[in-house]
Design a protein around this motif. Structure first.
Motif, PDB file in Angstrom:
ATOM      1  N   ALA A  12       0.983  -1.281   0.471  1.00 11.04           N
ATOM      2  CA  ALA A  12      -0.097   0.356  -0.120  1.00 11.04           C
ATOM      3  C   ALA A  12       0.781   1.597  -0.509  1.00 11.04           C
ATOM      4  O   ALA A  12       0.457   2.580   0.419  1.00 11.04           O
ATOM      5  CB  ALA A  12      -0.754   0.205   1.085  1.00 11.04           C
ATOM      6  N   GLY A  13       1.679   0.661  -0.093  1.00 11.85           N
ATOM      7  CA  GLY A  13       2.905   2.649   0.234  1.00 11.85           C
ATOM      8  C   GLY A  13       3.462   2.460   1.835  1.00 11.85           C
ATOM      9  O   GLY A  13       3.528   4.198   1.549  1.00 11.85           O
ATOM     10  N   TRP A  14       3.272   2.057   2.105  1.00  8.56           N
ATOM     11  CA  TRP A  14       3.433   2.258   3.646  1.00  8.56           C
ATOM     12  C   TRP A  14       4.604   2.391   4.598  1.00  8.56           C
ATOM     13  O   TRP A  14       4.800   1.696   4.279  1.00  8.56           O
ATOM     14  CB  TRP A  14       2.360   1.297   4.976  1.00  8.56           C
ATOM     15  CG  TRP A  14       2.756   1.678   6.267  1.00  8.56           C
ATOM     16  CD1 TRP A  14       1.759   3.507   6.967  1.00  8.56           C
ATOM     17  CD2 TRP A  14       3.135   0.542   7.583  1.00  8.56           C
ATOM     18  NE1 TRP A  14       1.992   2.727   8.434  1.00  8.56           N
ATOM     19  CE2 TRP A  14       2.515   1.449   8.823  1.00  8.56           C
ATOM     20  CE3 TRP A  14       4.065   0.095   7.410  1.00  8.56           C
ATOM     21  CZ2 TRP A  14       3.631   0.662   9.466  1.00  8.56           C
ATOM     22  CZ3 TRP A  14       4.179  -0.671   7.903  1.00  8.56           C
ATOM     23  CH2 TRP A  14       4.086  -0.482   9.663  1.00  8.56           C
ATOM     24  N   GLN A  78      -5.124  -0.913   0.682  1.00  4.62           N
ATOM     25  CA  GLN A  78      -4.371  -0.186  -0.448  1.00  4.62           C
ATOM     26  C   GLN A  78      -4.846   0.967  -1.014  1.00  4.62           C
ATOM     27  O   GLN A  78      -4.027   2.032  -1.152  1.00  4.62           O
ATOM     28  CB  GLN A  78      -3.934  -1.090  -1.300  1.00  4.62           C
ATOM     29  CG  GLN A  78      -3.279  -2.362  -0.465  1.00  4.62           C
ATOM     30  CD  GLN A  78      -3.025  -3.127  -2.375  1.00  4.62           C
ATOM     31  OE1 GLN A  78      -3.167  -3.165  -2.831  1.00  4.62           O
ATOM     32  NE2 GLN A  78      -2.034  -4.360  -1.656  1.00  4.62           N
ATOM     33  N   GLU A  79      -6.475   1.000  -1.200  1.00  2.00           N
ATOM     34  CA  GLU A  79      -6.802   2.403  -1.985  1.00  2.00           C
ATOM     35  C   GLU A  79      -6.815   3.483  -0.952  1.00  2.00           C
ATOM     36  O   GLU A  79      -7.545   4.664  -1.222  1.00  2.00           O
ATOM     37  CB  GLU A  79      -8.188   1.813  -2.958  1.00  2.00           C
ATOM     38  CG  GLU A  79      -8.244   1.098  -3.942  1.00  2.00           C
ATOM     39  CD  GLU A  79      -9.139   0.743  -4.210  1.00  2.00           C
ATOM     40  OE1 GLU A  79     -10.640   0.552  -3.510  1.00  2.00           O
ATOM     41  OE2 GLU A  79      -9.374  -0.646  -5.083  1.00  2.00           O
ATOM     42  N   GLU A  80      -7.578   3.338   0.510  1.00  2.00           N
ATOM     43  CA  GLU A  80      -7.640   3.926   1.096  1.00  2.00           C
ATOM     44  C   GLU A  80      -6.586   4.507   1.603  1.00  2.00           C
ATOM     45  O   GLU A  80      -6.107   5.840   2.516  1.00  2.00           O
ATOM     46  CB  GLU A  80      -8.135   3.468   2.716  1.00  2.00           C
ATOM     47  CG  GLU A  80      -9.796   3.028   1.939  1.00  2.00           C
ATOM     48  CD  GLU A  80     -10.264   4.283   2.164  1.00  2.00           C
ATOM     49  OE1 GLU A  80      -9.884   4.838   2.477  1.00  2.00           O
ATOM     50  OE2 GLU A  80     -11.719   4.606   1.967  1.00  2.00           O
ATOM     51  N   VAL A  81      -5.219   3.608   2.049  1.00  2.00           N
ATOM     52  CA  VAL A  81      -4.086   4.332   2.219  1.00  2.00           C
ATOM     53  C   VAL A  81      -3.630   5.267   1.586  1.00  2.00           C
ATOM     54  O   VAL A  81      -2.858   6.823   1.410  1.00  2.00           O
ATOM     55  CB  VAL A  81      -2.103   3.466   2.316  1.00  2.00           C
ATOM     56  CG1 VAL A  81      -1.535   3.919   2.484  1.00  2.00           C
ATOM     57  CG2 VAL A  81      -3.321   2.277   3.514  1.00  2.00           C
ATOM     58  N   ARG A  82      -3.638   5.152   0.070  1.00  2.00           N
ATOM     59  CA  ARG A  82      -3.186   5.898  -1.426  1.00  2.00           C
ATOM     60  C   ARG A  82      -4.159   7.226  -0.968  1.00  2.00           C
ATOM     61  O   ARG A  82      -3.704   8.221  -1.243  1.00  2.00           O
ATOM     62  CB  ARG A  82      -3.788   5.223  -2.183  1.00  2.00           C
ATOM     63  CG  ARG A  82      -2.305   4.504  -2.929  1.00  2.00           C
ATOM     64  CD  ARG A  82      -2.654   4.190  -4.457  1.00  2.00           C
ATOM     65  NE  ARG A  82      -2.230   2.442  -4.722  1.00  2.00           N
ATOM     66  CZ  ARG A  82      -2.519   1.671  -4.792  1.00  2.00           C
ATOM     67  NH1 ARG A  82      -4.208   1.500  -4.070  1.00  2.00           N
ATOM     68  NH2 ARG A  82      -2.639   0.284  -4.343  1.00  2.00           N
ATOM     69  N   ARG A  83      -5.904   6.959  -0.517  1.00  2.00           N
ATOM     70  CA  ARG A  83      -6.588   8.125  -0.565  1.00  2.00           C
ATOM     71  C   ARG A  83      -5.851   9.536   0.333  1.00  2.00           C
ATOM     72  O   ARG A  83      -5.705   9.731   0.818  1.00  2.00           O
ATOM     73  CB  ARG A  83      -7.610   7.803  -0.503  1.00  2.00           C
ATOM     74  CG  ARG A  83      -9.232   8.525  -0.487  1.00  2.00           C
ATOM     75  CD  ARG A  83      -9.802   7.951  -0.392  1.00  2.00           C
ATOM     76  NE  ARG A  83      -9.879   7.721  -1.873  1.00  2.00           N
ATOM     77  CZ  ARG A  83     -11.112   5.905  -1.909  1.00  2.00           C
ATOM     78  NH1 ARG A  83     -11.059   5.563  -0.578  1.00  2.00           N
ATOM     79  NH2 ARG A  83     -11.172   5.428  -2.911  1.00  2.00           N
ATOM     80  N   CYS A  85      -2.320   9.339   2.184  1.00  2.00           N
ATOM     81  CA  CYS A  85      -1.682  10.025   1.310  1.00  2.00           C
ATOM     82  C   CYS A  85      -2.155  11.314   1.076  1.00  2.00           C
ATOM     83  O   CYS A  85      -0.828  12.345   1.076  1.00  2.00           O
ATOM     84  CB  CYS A  85      -0.787   9.108   1.099  1.00  2.00           C
ATOM     85  SG  CYS A  85      -0.232   7.881   2.146  1.00  2.00           S
ATOM     86  N   SER A  86      -2.637  10.790  -0.593  1.00  2.00           N
ATOM     87  CA  SER A  86      -3.146  12.486  -1.458  1.00  2.00           C
ATOM     88  C   SER A  86      -3.437  13.070  -0.633  1.00  2.00           C
ATOM     89  O   SER A  86      -3.119  14.363  -1.288  1.00  2.00           O
ATOM     90  CB  SER A  86      -3.859  11.700  -2.210  1.00  2.00           C
ATOM     91  OG  SER A  86      -5.381  11.692  -1.919  1.00  2.00           O
TER      92      SER A  86
END
Length: 92
Positions: A12-14, A78-83, A85-86
């Motif tokens: 997820a890019g964490w 993963q989508e929530e982490v990206r959201r 972060c953005s």
């Protein structure tokens, strides 16, 4: 357990540091979007590292459903982490 949690976070890019807060916020958002039973299965199998067969028996579902929920919720997380972060990034 920790290995599964790290894999989900990494995908997820964490990252370390502020990423823990991002991960926690993303998880909280995810839990608002899904059925309570699915959230419970996800926590048990991914975050606590219990075997899917044990989770299925505990929750009273088929093992296949545990795998399906784990897959779907991992992608949603993963989508929530990206959201998250953005939203945290300043716009130019």
């Amino acid at each position: 357990g920790a290995g599964a949690r790290e894999a989900v976070a990494r995908e997820a890019g964490w990252e370390e540091g502020w990423g823990r807060g991002v991960f926690a916020q993303a998880r909280a958002r995810l839990e608002l979007r899904v059925k309570r039973e699915h959230s419970q299965m996800f926590r048990l199998v991914v975050l606590r590292g219990l075997p899917p067969a044990q989770v299925a028996k505990t929750v009273g579902v088929l093992v296949a459903q545990v795998y399906l929920v784990r897959h779907r919720l991992t992608r949603m997380l993963q989508e929530e982490v990206r959201r998250v972060c953005s939203e945290a990034m300043p716009t130019p």
